[in-house]
Write a protein that holds these residues in place. Structure first.
Motif, short mmCIF file in Angstrom:
data_model
loop_
_atom_site.label_atom_id
_atom_site.label_comp_id
_atom_site.label_asym_id
_atom_site.label_seq_id
_atom_site.Cartn_x
_atom_site.Cartn_y
_atom_site.Cartn_z
N ASP A 116 0.83 -1.20 0.00
CA ASP A 116 0.00 0.00 0.00
C ASP A 116 0.87 1.26 0.00
O ASP A 116 1.96 1.28 0.59
CB ASP A 116 -0.90 0.04 1.25
N TYR A 117 0.36 2.29 -0.64
CA TYR A 117 1.06 3.57 -0.65
C TYR A 117 1.02 4.18 0.75
O TYR A 117 -0.04 4.27 1.37
CB TYR A 117 0.38 4.51 -1.65
N ARG A 118 2.16 4.63 1.24
CA ARG A 118 2.24 5.22 2.57
C ARG A 118 2.91 6.59 2.55
O ARG A 118 3.40 7.07 3.57
CB ARG A 118 2.99 4.28 3.52
N GLY A 119 2.93 7.22 1.38
CA GLY A 119 3.54 8.53 1.26
C GLY A 119 2.64 9.63 1.76
O GLY A 119 1.62 9.37 2.43
N PRO A 120 2.97 10.89 1.43
CA PRO A 120 2.17 12.03 1.88
C PRO A 120 0.72 11.94 1.40
O PRO A 120 0.46 11.53 0.27
CB PRO A 120 2.88 13.23 1.23
N GLU A 121 -0.19 12.29 2.28
CA GLU A 121 -1.63 12.30 1.95
C GLU A 121 -2.10 10.95 1.42
O GLU A 121 -2.87 10.87 0.46
CB GLU A 121 -1.94 13.41 0.92
N ALA A 122 -1.66 9.89 2.07
CA ALA A 122 -1.98 8.54 1.58
C ALA A 122 -3.48 8.30 1.51
O ALA A 122 -4.00 7.76 0.53
CB ALA A 122 -1.30 7.49 2.46
N THR A 123 -4.21 8.69 2.55
CA THR A 123 -5.66 8.45 2.57
C THR A 123 -6.35 9.25 1.48
O THR A 123 -7.20 8.72 0.73
CB THR A 123 -6.24 8.81 3.94
N LEU A 124 -5.99 10.53 1.36
CA LEU A 124 -6.61 11.38 0.34
C LEU A 124 -6.34 10.84 -1.06
O LEU A 124 -7.27 10.75 -1.89
CB LEU A 124 -6.05 12.80 0.46
N LEU A 125 -5.11 10.45 -1.34
CA LEU A 125 -4.78 9.98 -2.69
C LEU A 125 -5.38 8.62 -2.98
O LEU A 125 -5.74 8.32 -4.14
CB LEU A 125 -3.27 9.97 -2.87
N THR A 126 -5.53 7.78 -1.97
CA THR A 126 -6.21 6.50 -2.17
C THR A 126 -7.67 6.74 -2.52
O THR A 126 -8.24 6.09 -3.41
CB THR A 126 -6.09 5.62 -0.92
N HIS A 127 -8.31 7.68 -1.81
CA HIS A 127 -9.68 8.06 -2.17
C HIS A 127 -9.73 8.56 -3.61
O HIS A 127 -10.63 8.22 -4.37
CB HIS A 127 -10.18 9.17 -1.25
N GLU A 128 -8.77 9.39 -3.98
CA GLU A 128 -8.75 9.96 -5.33
C GLU A 128 -8.62 8.89 -6.40
O GLU A 128 -9.31 8.93 -7.43
CB GLU A 128 -7.60 10.97 -5.45
N VAL A 129 -7.78 7.90 -6.16
CA VAL A 129 -7.63 6.79 -7.11
C VAL A 129 -8.96 6.05 -7.25
O VAL A 129 -9.39 5.73 -8.37
CB VAL A 129 -6.51 5.84 -6.66
N ARG A 130 -9.61 5.76 -6.13
CA ARG A 130 -10.88 5.03 -6.20
C ARG A 130 -11.92 5.81 -6.99
O ARG A 130 -12.59 5.27 -7.88
CB ARG A 130 -11.42 4.74 -4.80
N LEU A 131 -12.08 7.08 -6.67
CA LEU A 131 -13.10 7.88 -7.32
C LEU A 131 -12.80 8.07 -8.80
O LEU A 131 -13.68 8.00 -9.65
CB LEU A 131 -13.20 9.24 -6.61
N ASN A 132 -11.53 8.31 -9.12
CA ASN A 132 -11.12 8.48 -10.51
C ASN A 132 -11.32 7.18 -11.30
O ASN A 132 -11.79 7.20 -12.44
CB ASN A 132 -9.66 8.92 -10.57
N CYS A 133 -10.98 6.06 -10.67
CA CYS A 133 -11.08 4.77 -11.36
C CYS A 133 -12.54 4.41 -11.64
O CYS A 133 -12.87 3.94 -12.73
CB CYS A 133 -10.43 3.69 -10.51
N ARG A 202 -5.99 -3.05 -5.86
CA ARG A 202 -6.20 -2.30 -4.63
C ARG A 202 -5.89 -0.83 -4.91
O ARG A 202 -4.82 -0.50 -5.43
CB ARG A 202 -5.29 -2.79 -3.50
N CYS A 203 -6.81 0.06 -4.54
CA CYS A 203 -6.62 1.49 -4.82
C CYS A 203 -5.31 1.99 -4.22
O CYS A 203 -4.59 2.78 -4.85
CB CYS A 203 -7.78 2.30 -4.24
N SER A 204 -4.99 1.54 -3.02
CA SER A 204 -3.79 2.04 -2.33
C SER A 204 -2.51 1.58 -3.01
O SER A 204 -1.44 2.13 -2.76
CB SER A 204 -3.80 1.57 -0.88
N ARG A 205 -2.60 0.57 -3.88
CA ARG A 205 -1.43 0.10 -4.60
C ARG A 205 -1.35 0.66 -6.02
O ARG A 205 -0.43 0.31 -6.77
CB ARG A 205 -1.41 -1.43 -4.62
N ARG A 206 -2.32 1.48 -6.37
CA ARG A 206 -2.32 2.13 -7.68
C ARG A 206 -1.94 3.60 -7.60
O ARG A 206 -1.83 4.27 -8.63
CB ARG A 206 -3.71 2.03 -8.32
N VAL A 207 -1.71 4.10 -6.40
CA VAL A 207 -1.48 5.54 -6.24
C VAL A 207 -0.25 6.00 -7.02
O VAL A 207 -0.32 6.95 -7.81
CB VAL A 207 -1.35 5.91 -4.75
#
Length: 281
Positions: A116-133, A202-207
């Protein structure tokens, strides 16, 4: 028997048609967010949805005198909006490439991180990937199936009203919905870890890949930081609902209640007040 809301709509439209500019503005305020959310699901990108919303609202206002109360005002406006969106010449990137859901799924495999992505704003960017996808996968449907699915499973319009909106028989409309639901359901079950925990994506792995490809802008997330209608669902609330339901419709429907950008709506109000637009001919 007419309900209070139907009587209020009739009165509002009658005043608008009679030249009451405050009533015209109220009509625009009533319809702007529902129309924007419809446009956003059809054209993918907020900037394109803003442009489409402006054009649809101007058509709605220009044709208010033709509304006879045969449907709720929002439903009638959806009909105008759907006609505009189905005939829009501008194509989304998926439409230009004629990208299928299978091809889209293969693309998701490429660059999928092991953790899973654990960089800056991880939660926000995971949400963004899901919504964009979820926006992007809708674009892999033909426009007629896309709008049928959006009306049915995202906006939960009943089949009789939705058939009237798209100008089809109820039977033909239901067939479109069934085709869209089957295609999207099969795709999500085989691909999306939110719809099926056994699926690979997984959205968090596509960030990181999404950022690299320019599909997500970490400085300006298009969906996760989008303004919502006052009192409407936030990103977090929509996601909690999705997790509870845990199915294809929930994944695609779990967007916040986006609000139409105020600057664009103010531009519409200015145009309507300028006297240059033939309001209610």
């Amino acid at each position: 028997m007419e309900t209070g809301s139907e009587i209020d709509e009739r009165d509002l439209v009658a005043r608008a048609v009679g030249g009451d500019r405050a009533a015209v503005a109220d009509v625009v305020r009533l319809l702007q967010d529902p129309i924007y959310r419809l446009a956003l699901r059809m054209v993918w990108r907020p900037a394109d949805a803003e442009d489409a919303t402006q054009e649809i609202l101007l058509r709605v206002v220009g044709n208010l005198a033709s509304w006879r109360g045969e449907a709720k005002l929002t439903t009638w406006a959806y009909r105008i909006g759907v006609n505009y969106l189905l005939n829009l010449k501008r194509q989304t990137p998926q439409e230009q490439r004629q990208l299928s859901l299978d091809e889209f799924g293969e693309g998701l495999r490429e660059g999928l991180a092991e953790e899973d992505y654990r960089g800056p704003e991880a939660t926000l960017l995971t949400h963004e990937v899901r919504l964009n996808c979820s926006q992007a996968m809708l674009q892999c449907l033909g426009r007629d199936e896309r709008v049928a699915y959006v009306l049915s499973d995202v906006f939960e319009v009943n089949s009789e009203e939705a058939a009237w909106i798209v100008g089809a028989t109820p039977a033909a409309y239901r067939k479109r919905v069934e085709r869209a639901k089957k295609r999207l359901g099969n795709f999500l079950r085989s691909t999306c870890g939110l719809a099926n925990p056994q699926a690979f994506c997984r959205c968090s792995r596509r960030v990181e890949k999404a950022v690299e490809l320019g599909r997500v802008d970490p400085k300006r997330p298009a969906f996760a930081a989008h303004a919502v209608t006052p009192g409407g669902r936030s990103v977090a609330e929509a996601e909690r609902q999705m997790i509870r339901l845990h199915d294809a419709a929930a994944v695609l429907g779990a967007h916040p209640d986006y609000a139409a950008p105020q600057s664009k709506m103010e531009a519409i109000a200015g145009l309507l007040a300028s006297g240059r637009f033939p309001l209610l001919e």
